[in-house]
Design an enzyme around this catalytic site. Structure first.
Site, PDB file in Angstrom:
ATOM      1  N   LYS A  54       0.836  -1.203   0.000  1.00  0.00           N
ATOM      2  CA  LYS A  54       0.000   0.000   0.000  1.00  0.00           C
ATOM      3  C   LYS A  54       0.872   1.255   0.000  1.00  0.00           C
ATOM      4  O   LYS A  54       0.593   2.222  -0.712  1.00  0.00           O
ATOM      5  CB  LYS A  54      -0.953  -0.020   1.200  1.00  0.00           C
ATOM      6  CG  LYS A  54      -2.041  -1.088   1.037  1.00  0.00           C
ATOM      7  CD  LYS A  54      -2.820  -1.358   2.315  1.00  0.00           C
ATOM      8  CE  LYS A  54      -3.752  -2.552   2.105  1.00  0.00           C
ATOM      9  NZ  LYS A  54      -4.446  -2.993   3.332  1.00  0.00           N
ATOM     10  N   GLN A  98      -4.285  -1.421   9.506  1.00  0.00           N
ATOM     11  CA  GLN A  98      -4.153  -2.760   8.918  1.00  0.00           C
ATOM     12  C   GLN A  98      -4.696  -3.820   9.878  1.00  0.00           C
ATOM     13  O   GLN A  98      -4.344  -3.842  11.051  1.00  0.00           O
ATOM     14  CB  GLN A  98      -2.677  -3.042   8.581  1.00  0.00           C
ATOM     15  CG  GLN A  98      -2.448  -4.366   7.891  1.00  0.00           C
ATOM     16  CD  GLN A  98      -3.114  -4.441   6.515  1.00  0.00           C
ATOM     17  OE1 GLN A  98      -3.060  -3.509   5.728  1.00  0.00           O
ATOM     18  NE2 GLN A  98      -3.765  -5.565   6.230  1.00  0.00           N
ATOM     19  N   ASP A 121     -10.758   2.674   3.927  1.00  0.00           N
ATOM     20  CA  ASP A 121     -10.986   1.227   3.757  1.00  0.00           C
ATOM     21  C   ASP A 121     -12.459   0.936   3.480  1.00  0.00           C
ATOM     22  O   ASP A 121     -12.809  -0.148   3.037  1.00  0.00           O
ATOM     23  CB  ASP A 121     -10.567   0.479   5.032  1.00  0.00           C
ATOM     24  CG  ASP A 121      -9.217  -0.205   4.885  1.00  0.00           C
ATOM     25  OD1 ASP A 121      -8.860  -0.570   3.748  1.00  0.00           O
ATOM     26  OD2 ASP A 121      -8.527  -0.380   5.906  1.00  0.00           O
TER      27      ASP A 121
END
Ligand code: NAP
Length: 284
Positions: A54, A98, A121
């Site tokens: 990412k 995460q 997200d």
């Protein structure tokens, strides 16, 4: 029939290149460029790889990424305090935590603590709720990436039978909502589903997100179907595979995503699209 490959890696690179053009234009106009805060708690090897990918994608797109690598012993209160600071920071457009998190931290509490406008997200109940009522804002990245892939080969999905295998909050459920919004007739299977092979054989589109290698047998795939395999499994010999029996399925499907190189890179591309979208809201 041998399926054509739905190449997520190539499509994601095109999306990231397009984002870079937009970010470069902002920079050229002396405007603030989008910025993503990436929080990694602990040193889970798979999570470290995802986070690295990412961050690299941010770099490639010219999107700023600020790393917050916290020790595995971080308390929930400490993590929430950091998120609170980032929520209030006008230079941060997106906050990514995460998953999975260490045991002492409740993931749902953490997700709900992120401001919905910075929830790149697309996991926050507010954003999932907006998708449920067909008013999406920040969409869950993996289902969004799958939709981009599906739309690249289906001009119109209305009326197609879609089967989603897996019903998790972050993948299976929003995936079903995305497909519903596209006009599909959607079935969502979970661990209690009794007749999965029959359901699969009726499906024009099959999306699998479970986390069990070869759960979906190739012979269950309807001739000419499109198959998106979200699963990421590490085999004992170290190889990565998805949830679909790929070699057999590809003999029946029209389109199929490989693992790796299918849905995974599209998830990262969607994250950057969301970050750009959040930036547009924050700077408007
Ligand atoms: P998860 O939270 O563990 O959810 C798994 C889902 O699969 C649950 O809804 C479960 O049903 C269902 N399930 C389990 N056994 C089943 C069976 N035999 N038949 C039908 N459904 C079954 O997993 P997740 O977070 O959604 O992730 C799923 C997979 O996708 C994992 O391999 C993960 O690594 C991968 N993933 C990939 C990406 C990417 O970018 N490519 C992103 C996210 C996740 P119940 O609800 O009944 O328990």
């Amino acid at each position: 029939m041998s399926a054509q490959i739905l190449d997520g890696k190539a499509q994601s690179e095109r999306i990231i290149d397009q984002i870079k053009l937009q970010v470069d234009a902002l920079a050229a106009a002396a405007k603030r460029v989008p910025s993503l805060a990436v929080i990694l708690v602990g040193d889970d090897p798979a999570s470290s790889i995802y986070v690295r990918n990412k961050r690299r994608a941010c770099e490639r797109a010219g999107v700023g990424s600020v790393s917050h690598d916290l020790p595995a012993s971080t308390t929930q209160a400490e993590l929430l305090a950091l998120i609170d600071t980032l929520n209030q920071d006008p230079d941060v457009d997106g906050i990514l935590v995460q998953m999975p998190l260490p045991r002492q931290i409740d993931p749902e509490t953490v997700i709900e603590s992120i401001h919905p406008d910075k929830d790149v997200d697309g996991f926050h109940p507010y954003n999932i709720g907006r998708l449920a009522v067909r008013m999406p804002t920040l969409r869950s990245c993996t289902p969004m990436g799958v939709m981009t892939l599906l739309q690249s080969v289906h001009d119109d999905m209305r009326g197609l039978n879609a089967l989603v295998v897996g019903a998790s909050n972050h993948v299976g459920r929003p995936m079903g909502l995305e497909l519903l919004m596209a006009g599909c007739t959607v079935t969502t299977a979970n661990s209690q589903t009794r007749n999965l092979p029959v359901l699969a054989l009726q499906a024009d589109i099959v999306v699998v997100a479970v986390g069990k290698p070869n759960l979906v047998k190739g012979e269950w795939i309807k001739e000419g179907a499109t198959v998106a395999d979200v699963g990421i499994n590490r085999l004992p010999d170290g190889r990565i595979c998805g949830d679909v029996e790929f070699e057999v399925a590809r003999q029946r499907a029209a389109w199929i995503t490989p693992v790796p190189g299918g849905v995974g890179p599209m998830t990262v591309a969607s994250l950057l699209q969301n970050t750009l979208q959040a930036h547009a809201v924050h700077t408007s």
